[in-house]
Write a protein that holds these residues in place. Structure first.
Motif, PDB file in Angstrom:
ATOM      1  N   ALA A 136       0.863  -1.181   0.000  1.00 46.62           N
ATOM      2  CA  ALA A 136       0.000   0.000   0.000  1.00 46.62           C
ATOM      3  C   ALA A 136       0.897   1.227   0.000  1.00 46.62           C
ATOM      4  CB  ALA A 136      -0.917   0.008   1.215  1.00 46.62           C
ATOM      5  N   THR A 137       0.289   2.408  -0.102  1.00 43.50           N
ATOM      6  CA  THR A 137       1.073   3.638  -0.072  1.00 43.50           C
ATOM      7  C   THR A 137       1.721   3.842   1.295  1.00 43.50           C
ATOM      8  OG1 THR A 137      -0.338   4.648  -1.744  1.00 43.50           O
ATOM      9  CG2 THR A 137       1.000   6.127  -0.408  1.00 43.50           C
ATOM     10  N   ASP A 140       0.537   1.652   7.444  1.00 46.81           N
ATOM     11  CA  ASP A 140      -0.694   1.344   8.170  1.00 46.81           C
ATOM     12  C   ASP A 140      -1.740   0.720   7.246  1.00 46.81           C
ATOM     13  OD1 ASP A 140       0.331   2.219  10.539  1.00 46.81           O
ATOM     14  OD2 ASP A 140      -0.642   4.186  10.486  1.00 46.81           O
ATOM     15  N   GLN A 141      -1.788   1.199   5.998  1.00 53.54           N
ATOM     16  CA  GLN A 141      -2.711   0.615   5.031  1.00 53.54           C
ATOM     17  C   GLN A 141      -2.294  -0.805   4.676  1.00 53.54           C
ATOM     18  OE1 GLN A 141      -2.195   3.723   2.073  1.00 53.54           O
ATOM     19  NE2 GLN A 141      -4.290   4.448   2.409  1.00 53.54           N
ATOM     20  N   ALA A 142      -0.991  -0.998   4.475  1.00 52.78           N
ATOM     21  CA  ALA A 142      -0.492  -2.321   4.116  1.00 52.78           C
ATOM     22  C   ALA A 142      -0.744  -3.332   5.223  1.00 52.78           C
ATOM     23  CB  ALA A 142       1.000  -2.245   3.790  1.00 52.78           C
ATOM     24  N   LYS A 143      -0.719  -2.874   6.463  1.00 49.38           N
ATOM     25  CA  LYS A 143      -0.904  -3.780   7.598  1.00 49.38           C
ATOM     26  C   LYS A 143      -2.333  -4.301   7.717  1.00 49.38           C
ATOM     27  CE  LYS A 143       2.798  -2.344  10.750  1.00 49.38           C
ATOM     28  NZ  LYS A 143       3.110  -1.719  12.054  1.00 49.38           N
ATOM     29  N   ILE A 144      -3.286  -3.611   7.098  1.00 42.65           N
ATOM     30  CA  ILE A 144      -4.674  -4.051   7.205  1.00 42.65           C
ATOM     31  C   ILE A 144      -4.845  -5.449   6.617  1.00 42.65           C
ATOM     32  CG2 ILE A 144      -7.031  -3.589   6.433  1.00 42.65           C
ATOM     33  CD1 ILE A 144      -6.373  -0.597   6.572  1.00 42.65           C
ATOM     34  N   GLY A 145      -4.359  -5.656   5.392  1.00 49.03           N
ATOM     35  CA  GLY A 145      -4.456  -6.981   4.775  1.00 49.03           C
ATOM     36  C   GLY A 145      -3.611  -8.016   5.487  1.00 49.03           C
ATOM     37  N   TRP A 146      -2.433  -7.583   5.944  1.00 52.40           N
ATOM     38  CA  TRP A 146      -1.534  -8.498   6.657  1.00 52.40           C
ATOM     39  C   TRP A 146      -2.165  -8.950   7.976  1.00 52.40           C
ATOM     40  CZ3 TRP A 146       1.269  -7.443  11.302  1.00 52.40           C
ATOM     41  CH2 TRP A 146       2.245  -8.390  11.619  1.00 52.40           C
ATOM     42  N   GLU A 147      -2.764  -8.017   8.708  1.00 55.62           N
ATOM     43  CA  GLU A 147      -3.407  -8.367   9.972  1.00 55.62           C
ATOM     44  C   GLU A 147      -4.626  -9.253   9.756  1.00 55.62           C
ATOM     45  OE1 GLU A 147      -4.075  -4.553  11.680  1.00 55.62           O
ATOM     46  OE2 GLU A 147      -2.053  -4.420  12.565  1.00 55.62           O
ATOM     47  N   LYS A 180       4.566 -10.266   4.617  1.00 55.58           N
ATOM     48  CA  LYS A 180       5.021  -9.027   5.237  1.00 55.58           C
ATOM     49  C   LYS A 180       4.293  -7.829   4.624  1.00 55.58           C
ATOM     50  CE  LYS A 180       9.307  -6.487   6.268  1.00 55.58           C
ATOM     51  NZ  LYS A 180      10.780  -6.526   6.172  1.00 55.58           N
ATOM     52  N   PRO A 181       3.881  -6.864   5.451  1.00 55.96           N
ATOM     53  CA  PRO A 181       3.327  -5.616   4.902  1.00 55.96           C
ATOM     54  C   PRO A 181       4.449  -4.705   4.428  1.00 55.96           C
ATOM     55  CG  PRO A 181       3.328  -5.508   7.292  1.00 55.96           C
ATOM     56  CD  PRO A 181       3.848  -6.862   6.929  1.00 55.96           C
ATOM     57  N   LEU A 182       4.200  -3.986   3.346  1.00 59.51           N
ATOM     58  CA  LEU A 182       5.234  -3.138   2.777  1.00 59.51           C
ATOM     59  C   LEU A 182       4.574  -1.909   2.165  1.00 59.51           C
ATOM     60  CD1 LEU A 182       8.350  -3.471   2.531  1.00 59.51           C
ATOM     61  CD2 LEU A 182       7.964  -4.238   0.188  1.00 59.51           C
ATOM     62  N   ALA A 183       5.228  -0.771   2.314  1.00 62.02           N
ATOM     63  CA  ALA A 183       4.662   0.478   1.803  1.00 62.02           C
ATOM     64  C   ALA A 183       5.701   1.253   1.023  1.00 62.02           C
ATOM     65  CB  ALA A 183       4.137   1.322   2.969  1.00 62.02           C
ATOM     66  N   SER A 203      -7.313   1.190  -5.400  1.00 61.65           N
ATOM     67  CA  SER A 203      -7.770   2.568  -5.551  1.00 61.65           C
ATOM     68  C   SER A 203      -7.251   3.487  -4.453  1.00 61.65           C
ATOM     69  CB  SER A 203      -9.300   2.625  -5.571  1.00 61.65           C
ATOM     70  OG  SER A 203      -9.841   2.097  -4.374  1.00 61.65           O
ATOM     71  N   ALA A 204      -6.757   2.913  -3.353  1.00 61.35           N
ATOM     72  CA  ALA A 204      -6.216   3.724  -2.265  1.00 61.35           C
ATOM     73  C   ALA A 204      -4.754   4.084  -2.484  1.00 61.35           C
ATOM     74  CB  ALA A 204      -6.368   2.995  -0.930  1.00 61.35           C
TER      75      ALA A 204
END
Length: 557
Positions: A136-137, A140-147, A180-183, A203-204
């Motif tokens: 994600a950009t 915190d956004q990337a962590k949503i899918g990871w969580e 892993k989440p990555l931005a 879209s985000a």
């Protein structure tokens, strides 16, 4: 019969109501099943598709709602997974598709699908040390899918025995794989070797930098997968629109890409938004995953609350819109008509410009009409300081200033530079002179905001185009309100033709308004100073002059 064949046949027979884009992909996929010889060396191996579907339905559990209950994939989901995992190279056995884009309305199981695919790529895909990234950009956004994937692990007795949560990732010791989440604001995106990349809500993402880098990071893997699942959004001319247009080009046969698989669930027409039997076109899980009664309530509210309607149109039906607070809807802005300026033989035009100092764009317009034609044809030019553009190029900053492709626009001839780090406003005068001297288009009057033009330059304009040529446009409610309402109507009626100019469309989509107690409006710039409106203001200035001088102009043309 495979799930894929069952679904595609039901769609194409009309048993399952579907939009044109889904019918296109179903036609292609069914043809691959029925006539495999046409698609050599790719073949369909149904047995291979049993593994991901069985893995998801056996080990993956609901992470929200009825937590811990098994996930039961719907027919449209099983068909998609069979398409992704079932078509392989006849010699190597490696997958054909390395990227899948799904666009569907909210609450159709996107998060569950994305998390389940993450876990399958980590544990069941036969890859050594797989690196799976949610991107994600912002982190915190990337962590949503990871969580969400981690919650799914916690609800599954089998998965939680084998997957460990560490500080920054989920770790599977058996094959040393990670999720892993990555931005894009991470310290480094170099050196990654992604086997899987998932994007929940493309879209985000406000720029395409992280998408492009992660796509390239998969090049060393034998059968990587970029899995993107999203609704539409309010950000225009970004990565979402680029991917949407690319997907449509693939489905239309304009682009050949046998490694890219799109599923676009959307309404065929904006007028279908209040037709309940059409809602499934954008919501394939309607009635099974997504509550039809809740959607019914949302549509009812949108009918009575115009401010809520854009959200329903975008998030439930995947119709394009710009920001909720914008003056114009995307449908009003989006005019796909094109024209050849020189072949139409315009002789007289009305000018308008909006001049900037440094950070903003400078924009100029020439509006032209023809006898017996009520359309207004727009020729545009934009300028930006050369040092700004060259710094973008030198830095390799692919996100670019304002998150728009200024470098590309310059290459396309839609944007020019002026020397130094600020705009030399004489560029506007030179452009209007070139229209006169090179294109034989005489500019009769030019509307301008007197706030941003010096007396010396104004005198030069008068010297070139006459003492009555320059028309001051005061930027207040009394001057702007009625013409802006008229312009909005002409834009909605597709009477303003600007040759699909992406900078025009971006500027128009950014413009917001302030309304007084009498219903009068005037333009304002939103709180995000990267959203330029200079082109919209130049158009408004020129349009006001055209309306005021219409009788004289009509007699001349």
């Amino acid at each position: 019969m495979s799930y894929l064949e069952e679904y595609t046949r039901k769609v194409l027979s009309g048993e399952i109501v579907a939009c044109r884009r889904i019918k296109q992909v179903c036609t292609m996929l069914l043809d691959k099943l029925v006539h495999p010889e046409k698609y050599d060396p790719w073949v369909f191996d149904e047995k291979l598709t049993e593994k991901p579907i069985d893995f998801i339905e056996t080990f993956c559990k609901q992470a929200q709602g009825k937590m811990g209950t098994p996930i039961r994939l719907e027919l449209f989901q099983k068909a998609k997974f069979q398409a992704i995992f079932g078509f392989v190279h006849k010699d190597t056995g490696f997958r054909q598709y390395n990227e899948c884009l799904t666009i569907e309305g909210r609450k159709n199981g996107k998060s569950s699908e994305s998390a389940a695919v993450n876990l399958y790529l980590l544990m069941g895909d036969g890859e050594g040390a797989p690196e799976i990234y949610n991107i994600a950009t912002m982190l915190d956004q990337a962590k949503i899918g990871w969580e969400y994937a981690y919650k799914m692990v916690k609800q599954s007795p089998v998965l939680r025995k084998h997957i460990r949560k560490r500080i920054s990732d989920l770790y599977f010791p058996h094959n040393m794989g990670i999720i892993k989440p990555l931005a894009s604001n991470s310290n480094s995106l170099d050196g990654l070797n992604a086997h899987g990349v998932t994007i929940d809500e493309l879209s985000a993402i406000k720029n395409r930098d992280i998408y492009d880098l992660m796509k390239q990071s998969m090049s060393a893997r034998q059968q990587p997968l970029l899995f993107c699942i999203t609704t539409n959004g309010f950000v225009r001319d970004g990565i979402f629109d680029a991917q949407y247009d690319y997907a449509c080009a693939v489905l239309d046969g304009k682009v050949k890409d046998e490694r890219f698989l799109p599923f676009i669930y959307e309404l065929d027409d904006r007028k279908e938004w209040d037709k309940e039997d059409c809602w499934i076109k954008a919501n394939p899980g309607l009635g099974s995953i997504k509550s039809i009664s809740f959607l019914r309530d949302c549509v009812a509210k949108a009918k009575n609350d115009p401010a809520f309607k854009p959200t329903v149109m975008v998030k439930d039906f995947n119709m394009k819109e710009n920001a909720n607070s914008a003056w114009l809807t995307w449908d009003e802005i989006n005019n796909q008509e094109e024209f050849d300026f020189r072949s139409l033989g315009f002789r007289y035009g009305i000018g308008g410009f909006d001049a900037s100092e440094t950070t903003d764009l400078t924009a100029a317009k020439a509006l032209c009409m023809r006898p017996g034609d009520d359309k207004i044809y727009v020729k545009s030019m934009y300028w930006i300081p050369e040092e700004v553009l060259r710094k973008i190029d030198a830095d390799g900053n692919r996100r670019e200033r304002d998150n728009v492709p200024y470098l590309l626009w310059e290459q396309q001839g839609l944007l020019r530079t002026t020397p130094g780090n600020k705009i030399d406003k004489r560029c506007i005068l030179e452009w209007f002179k070139a229209l006169r001297d090179e294109d034989d288009l005489y500019i009769l009057w030019i509307g301008y905001d007197p706030w941003h033009i010096e007396e010396a330059l104004l005198n030069e304009f008068i010297g070139e185009f006459g003492k009555d040529s320059m028309i001051k446009i005061r930027q207040g409610v009394q001057t702007l309100s009625y013409p802006m309402k008229s312009l909005k109507g002409d834009l909605a009626a597709k009477k303003i033709v600007f040759n699909k100019n992406p900078i025009d469309m971006w500027n128009l989509s950014n413009l917001e308004i302030r309304t007084d107690i009498n219903g009068n409006i005037q333009p304002v710039k939103g709180i995000d100073n990267r959203r330029r409106i200079d082109g919209a203001m130049a158009l408004i200035d020129a349009y006001i002059v055209l309306q005021d001088k219409m009788d004289e102009y009509s007699n001349l043309i």
